[in-house]
Design an enzyme around this catalytic site. Sequence first.
Site, PDB file in Angstrom:
ATOM      1  N   LYS A  39       0.846  -1.193   0.000  1.00  0.00           N
ATOM      2  CA  LYS A  39       0.000   0.000   0.000  1.00  0.00           C
ATOM      3  C   LYS A  39       0.880   1.241   0.000  1.00  0.00           C
ATOM      4  CE  LYS A  39      -3.853   2.012   2.689  1.00  0.00           C
ATOM      5  NZ  LYS A  39      -4.705   1.811   3.893  1.00  0.00           N
TER       6      LYS A  39
ATOM      7  N   SER B 145      -9.385   1.690   3.138  1.00  0.00           N
ATOM      8  CA  SER B 145      -8.588   2.485   2.217  1.00  0.00           C
ATOM      9  C   SER B 145      -7.576   1.685   1.425  1.00  0.00           C
ATOM     10  CB  SER B 145      -7.859   3.585   2.998  1.00  0.00           C
ATOM     11  OG  SER B 145      -6.982   3.026   3.963  1.00  0.00           O
TER      12      SER B 145
ATOM     13  N   SER C  39      -9.664  -0.396   7.318  1.00  0.00           N
ATOM     14  CA  SER C  39      -9.119  -0.220   5.973  1.00  0.00           C
ATOM     15  C   SER C  39      -8.520  -1.470   5.358  1.00  0.00           C
ATOM     16  CB  SER C  39      -8.058   0.888   5.982  1.00  0.00           C
ATOM     17  OG  SER C  39      -8.668   2.149   6.134  1.00  0.00           O
TER      18      SER C  39
END
Length: 548
Positions: free
Chosen positions: A86, A160, A184
């Site tokens: 990420k 996210s 997330s």
Amino acid sequence: MSVSTGTLPETLTPAHLRITVLREAYLSGRWQPSEVLYNLRERAARDTHNAWIYLLSEDELATRLAHLDTQDPAALPLYGIPFAIKDNIDLAGVPTTAACPAFTYTPEHSAHVVSRLLAAGAIPLGKTNLDQFATGLVGTRSPYGEGKNAIQPDYISGGSSSGSAISTALGQVSFALGTDTAGSGRVPAAFNNLIGHKPSHGLLSTSGVVPACRSIDCVSIMANTTEDVVLVLNEAVGEDPADPYSRPNPHYNTLHYFGQPSGKFSFAVPDELDFDGDSEAQGLFEATVDQLTSMGGTVQQIPFAPFYAAAKLLYEGPWVAERRLATASVSTADRLPVLEQILDAGGQDGPTVLTAEAAFTAQYQLRQLKRTCDAALAPFDFILTPTTPTVYTRAELAAAPIELNSRLGTYTNFMNLLDYAATAVPVGRLAGRTSWGVTLFSRHGHDYALLSFAQALQNQLNLPLGASDAPLDAANMSPPMARYSATIDLVVCGAHLSGQPLNWQLTSRNAELVRTTHTQSCYTLYALPDGKRPALIRNTRQGAAIEV
């Protein structure tokens, strides 16, 4: 699973990318890491789901693969295993954006958790898309494009950690790192048919991670199987002196405690559940409860109001101030408008009073809620909830971006505030829509036990992997899962008996007397030379029954 000797399959599926499958192919010499990584890079470069922000070039991959060639494949648990990172987690020499171009920097060092995975032989394919500054559960809040669900692109991917979930579900990597502060890592796992584990807070270092709420941030792991999550977790765990929130891993939270659950277990479910009117999601949840009870579980409803109250503190309390700190160096003009609305503590996520008094008031409230929630959890192996009430289309989300995002956090926002470990498990697909799942959560330091139950459930459901039709082909787990207990049974004699001089050594450690009894009539009690301690010796000829 059959694989043509010496050649890659025409299409690598999530089943081909399972860690044990790849390791066997590498060790036998049937496949080489280079052919796997270049194949996956080519596929990822054609991605239309907006999963990636930065893909390593072929030259960058070549450098990493050349280093791998100098290593012993058998000595590296993750030798040649492709993974995604990420883009709020540092990879040395590669830009970190946090999905905000104006924030971009290029780190000299990789994040602690990334360094551990690299040392284990894993190969990064690149950096993945996310909701800007990891603020959102939807996957649409990014200037690099809205994350599109890997199964049904008209639906949100969840966030996210959107790109990490999409790339894993599409079979572009074996696993991915995300972050999870409010859900997330779990929400995108649920919508893309993945296992998503949010470790106990502090178990994985957050050094080299762009903070969202620094005091409660966690690095999460997503993979197509629970087994892969466990294999990655086992390499990623490690206390980090550079991270003030890093904590030592308890002795009972290791690979020894992962395995096939045996015998009975108990779990709880909330007394009040909200599926936002989605009867299909409700049906999947009820079917999962039935599945777990058929596996030997006993279920009980518990009052869930304290957990919901803790969840509200995350965005309706002063923890929003931590998100403001994380983005303080970025001008308002460079942040997405929806992010500004949240950080300003306005709209439907607020209003929030960001004062010192409010911060202390919220901490007092949270401490009381934790005591209540811990007591509710104590009798059970885990608590089961939906991961989200339902799933939304990207069009629905665009019409009410903050309201629907808030609903998605119903069952996730409280987890880090209350210091629990949590694992999201997909349990089925909503007709014409996406994957949907449940979450198992338990107390801090019970990650491997929790993942044992998650794998047992995944094996029983035997769903296809990720966005593919590739079967799970669940293997039997062995040995049986070791069950952690906070106490052990101990037999004492002599000076440790109740009322005797050394009994305090037991009571000071919260020992409780279970019963008073005697041994069989085949022991002799001796006084040791120090005159303080006894020795109990088996004596089948002249023994007696000794008080214990």
